[in-house]
Design an enzyme around this catalytic site. Sequence first.
Site, PDB file in Angstrom:
ATOM      1  N   ARG A  32       0.722  -1.325  -0.081  1.00 28.71           N
ATOM      2  CA  ARG A  32       0.053  -0.009   0.037  1.00 28.71           C
ATOM      3  C   ARG A  32       0.714   1.306  -0.042  1.00 28.71           C
ATOM      4  NH1 ARG A  32      -5.474  -0.845   3.531  1.00 28.71           N
ATOM      5  NH2 ARG A  32      -6.094  -2.796   2.617  1.00 28.71           N
ATOM      6  N   ASP A 141     -15.141  10.764   7.848  1.00 26.28           N
ATOM      7  CA  ASP A 141     -14.054   9.834   7.686  1.00 26.28           C
ATOM      8  C   ASP A 141     -12.697  10.432   7.768  1.00 26.28           C
ATOM      9  OD1 ASP A 141     -14.115   6.851   6.171  1.00 26.28           O
ATOM     10  OD2 ASP A 141     -12.298   7.721   5.723  1.00 26.28           O
TER      11      ASP A 141
END
Length: 313
Positions: A32, A141
């Site tokens: 990632r 978020d």
Amino acid sequence: MTDVEFDFLRAYLKTRSGLALSGEKRYLVESRLGPVCRRFDIATLGAMVSALKSSRDVALERAVVEAMTTNETFFFRDRTPFDLFRDVLLPEAMARRASQRRLRIWCAAASTGQEPYSLAMMLQDAAPRLAGWTVDIIGTDLSTEVLEKAKAGLYSHFEVQRGLPVQSLIKHFEQVGEQWRISASLRQMVDYRPLNLLQPFDGLGTFDIIYCRNVLIYFDAPTKGDVLARLSTSLAPDGALLLGAAETVIGLTEKLVPNAQHRGLYVQAGRTPAARPAAGGILSPAVGSPGLLPPAAQTGAAAAPPLRRVVGL
């Protein structure tokens, strides 16, 4: 990446996002964060660690944290929490808030918006019975990138196929090339804000219903307990908290307790269930759906700055 560098990244991510990575997750970090290195023209993960240690590059810090955040979501995910909203939570909340005619709903870890938009679709479908009401939906978020996607309300064919009934697609979306955009009226119903659950969120006010699903699973036990305790202070005394199927409050906080009738739903400790609204009432709850929240006597959600009237006529 050396063991020392990996341990630094684990501690760094834990501090900034609550993400608790085990030692076996090295492959996940490498897969990632490799693209982040390329985006910032950093040669190796070791060099990235050095950059994080030596400078205050806010863009790099944000990119590292957001790259490690899991944003798996889809419309009406797991269905049961949405059936519960339609059949029990909303009718009971409306019965208790009849004098104020206002409801506040928070979707924490809203990701790309499918969860709050699923609720917004249900509210819009029930608009005739909500005439004159104000319903605030807040979606938050950690990742600003996913919030921008949520605000745009533009989804791929694959994304609208995951959990979204065909009739809802036809009614609430328009096709834009090979993608689908949710209607402007639904986009206006949700107020998206960046928020890290590790940081104070009492400024959001108090909510009647909170969805915080499938995010606590990434935290260690002390972090889970801290977040849950603070969620309880943001929940109205007669409010409802919904967690993911693999999440619980048991052993983590004494401020919240499971509801006996509905898995995944939690209420403030010390509250007893009230009788459900009669069949044929506000939203005609399903026959046999048990009530789950206490009467509203002086337990309304705390006042918060108005956001928008979404279904009032």
